[in-house]
Design an enzyme around this catalytic site. Structure first.
Site, PDB file in Angstrom:
ATOM      1  N   ARG A 311      48.894   9.825 -32.796  1.00  0.00           N
ATOM      2  CA  ARG A 311      49.726  10.650 -33.385  1.00  0.00           C
ATOM      3  C   ARG A 311      50.318  12.095 -32.505  1.00  0.00           C
ATOM      4  O   ARG A 311      51.466  11.734 -32.038  1.00  0.00           O
ATOM      5  CB  ARG A 311      49.237  10.395 -34.547  1.00  0.00           C
ATOM      6  N   CYS A 341      41.019  12.605 -19.685  1.00  0.00           N
ATOM      7  CA  CYS A 341      41.544  13.562 -18.408  1.00  0.00           C
ATOM      8  C   CYS A 341      43.065  12.581 -18.679  1.00  0.00           C
ATOM      9  O   CYS A 341      43.514  12.153 -17.915  1.00  0.00           O
ATOM     10  CB  CYS A 341      41.428  12.094 -16.958  1.00  0.00           C
ATOM     11  N   GLU A 342      44.138  13.266 -19.525  1.00  0.00           N
ATOM     12  CA  GLU A 342      45.288  13.240 -19.964  1.00  0.00           C
ATOM     13  C   GLU A 342      45.756  14.520 -20.628  1.00  0.00           C
ATOM     14  O   GLU A 342      45.189  14.769 -21.157  1.00  0.00           O
ATOM     15  CB  GLU A 342      45.585  11.921 -20.668  1.00  0.00           C
TER      16      GLU A 342
END
Ligand SMILES: *Cc1c(COP(=O)(O)O)cnc(C)c1O
Length: 417
Positions: A311, A341-342
């Site tokens: 969210r 990994c973002e």
């Protein structure tokens, strides 16, 4: 009640979060049974002669569905999978309404076989498909049209559904013609009208505006000798994610819509709450893995990833975060981020929060709705455990994935289809 500090430690009902983390490891979705019952019962009380259809997509955990089923809940479903789950949970088919813009032939057939209360139809082509399939099955399909009343619910653009230009519902101006077409179809029985204007709605006015517009249609339809039994007002009541938010209560929603619909003595209301039933009933327990500083920024890296709670990055959503043990450390400005990994993998940005230590526990509040339901195995992470605390008891409602679960759908396949 439910989730609070006792002395300096967070408790879920009568069990300390520290103890739960020992028992269940982290990250874990933790819900309070008492809060679930309270939320549902406040709808049941307000909508006592009506049908409360829990919007399953908010959280489709099977134990939760069984609890709600036992309390007499109906269901608002949006897929064949949800239909399967709610039937399995024992929900009465005559309390099931089926929403969604893309119901497939297979799903329509399944819903007709299951004898659900009604389809909330969202397009002319869907109407034709339902009529055709019902004919093949020698049945009559009960329907309502989901009408887009073109009101602005003043919420995030991804969860505003009742304005023109969204994919949802049929255009207000087309509604009457659509009803007339449906009234001529041999395998369609018109029984209702439906609208759903959006989600996390914090004001009552948009509901009233929508009700007024829907009421105009109902009157026009009556004059055309098309009589409806059900008025489905959708869901969308907000919850208190932030301190300054004051969401309306179910009883206020009921009063607002009854100020318009009260004159229809022969009609039953349907309400489709999701978030306001389950949203505030749970926290996600997590743990600090590392701390680091990059540029001027402080980071707490925790074991809750966007695969567990999407969210914040999907809706810019705010979730309050509590240290499980109160600390005398002063809050500083920091980001609380996950291991994925973002750059979009964060729970909180520029939040005033104490720089806890490695291993310290945190609780992310209000994760009951659109938390677990939207979880994934992204980054080949194990989806998290779920538990309900009932007084001193812990009910296991979902096990944590094991490594083998990451392979399950991808091994022992036939090489060529
Ligand atoms: C999502 C949805 C709901 C529930 O919305 P909440 O904000 O969770 O109450 C109800 N009806 C329909 C048609 C929906 O798509």
């Amino acid at each position: 009640m439910g989730i609070k500090y006792i002395k300096n430690e967070l408790f879920i009902e009568q069990i300390s979060a520290v103890k739960l983390a020992e028992l269940c490891d982290t990250p874990t979705y933790v819900y309070s049974k008492k809060l679930i019952l309270n939320n549902f019962n406040s709808y049941k009380k307000a909508f006592n002669n009506d049908i409360v259809c829990y919007a399953v997509k908010a959280n489709s955990n099977q134990t939760l569905l069984e609890i709600l089923s036992n309390l007499g809940a109906g269901a608002d479903i949006v897929s064949g999978g949800e239909l399967f789950k709610v039937l399995r949970a024992g929900i009465n088919p005559q309390k099931i309404v089926y929403s969604g813009v893309g119901k497939t032939a297979e799903e329509i057939k399944y819903a007709l076989e299951s004898n659900i209360l009604m389809f909330n139809v969202e397009s002319y082509e869907e109407l034709c498909a339902i009529n055709k399939i019902a004919k093949q099955m020698n049945k009559k399909a009960r329907i309502a049209f989901r009408v887009n009343p073109n009101v602005d619910p003043d919420t995030h653009k991804y969860i505003a559904t009742g304005k023109h230009g969204t994919k949802f519902g049929i255009k207000y101006e087309d509604a009457i013609d659509m009803y007339i077409s449906a009234s001529k179809m041999a395998n369609i029985e018109i029984i209702g009208i439906d609208t759903h204007i959006g989600s996390q709605i914090l004001k009552i006015e948009p509901y009233k505006l929508a009700a007024l517009k829907i009421s105009k249609l109902i009157d026009k339809l009556e004059s055309l000798n098309i009589h409806l039994k059900y008025i489905d007002i959708g869901g969308g009541l907000g919850i208190k994610y932030e301190k300054n938010q004051k969401p309306p209560k179910p009883i206020e929603l009921k009063k607002a819509v009854m100020s318009v619909f009260g004159k229809y003595k022969d009609k039953t209301l349907i309400v489709e709450p999701g978030r306001s039933i389950i949203g505030n009933t749970g926290v996600m327990l997590g743990k600090v893995i590392y701390r680091k500083k990059s540029g001027n920024k402080n980071f707490l890296i925790v074991d809750i990833g966007m695969n567990d709670l999407i969210r914040p990055t999907l809706y810019d959503a705010y979730h309050n975060i509590l240290p499980v043990k109160k600390t005398s450390k002063k809050p500083i400005t920091l980001d609380i981020v996950g291991p994925i990994c973002e750059s979009g993998d964060f729970i909180a940005k520029d939040r005033k929060f104490p720089l806890l230590e490695q291993g310290d526990l945190i609780a992310v509040e209000c994760i009951g709705a659109y938390g677990s339901a939207m979880s994934s195995q992204y980054n080949s992470r194990k989806r998290s455990r779920g538990i309900i605390v009932d007084g001193k008891k812990v009910i296991h409602i979902r096990r944590r994935d094991e490594f083998e679960d990451l392979l399950r759908l991808e091994e022992n396949l036939e090489k060529y289809l």
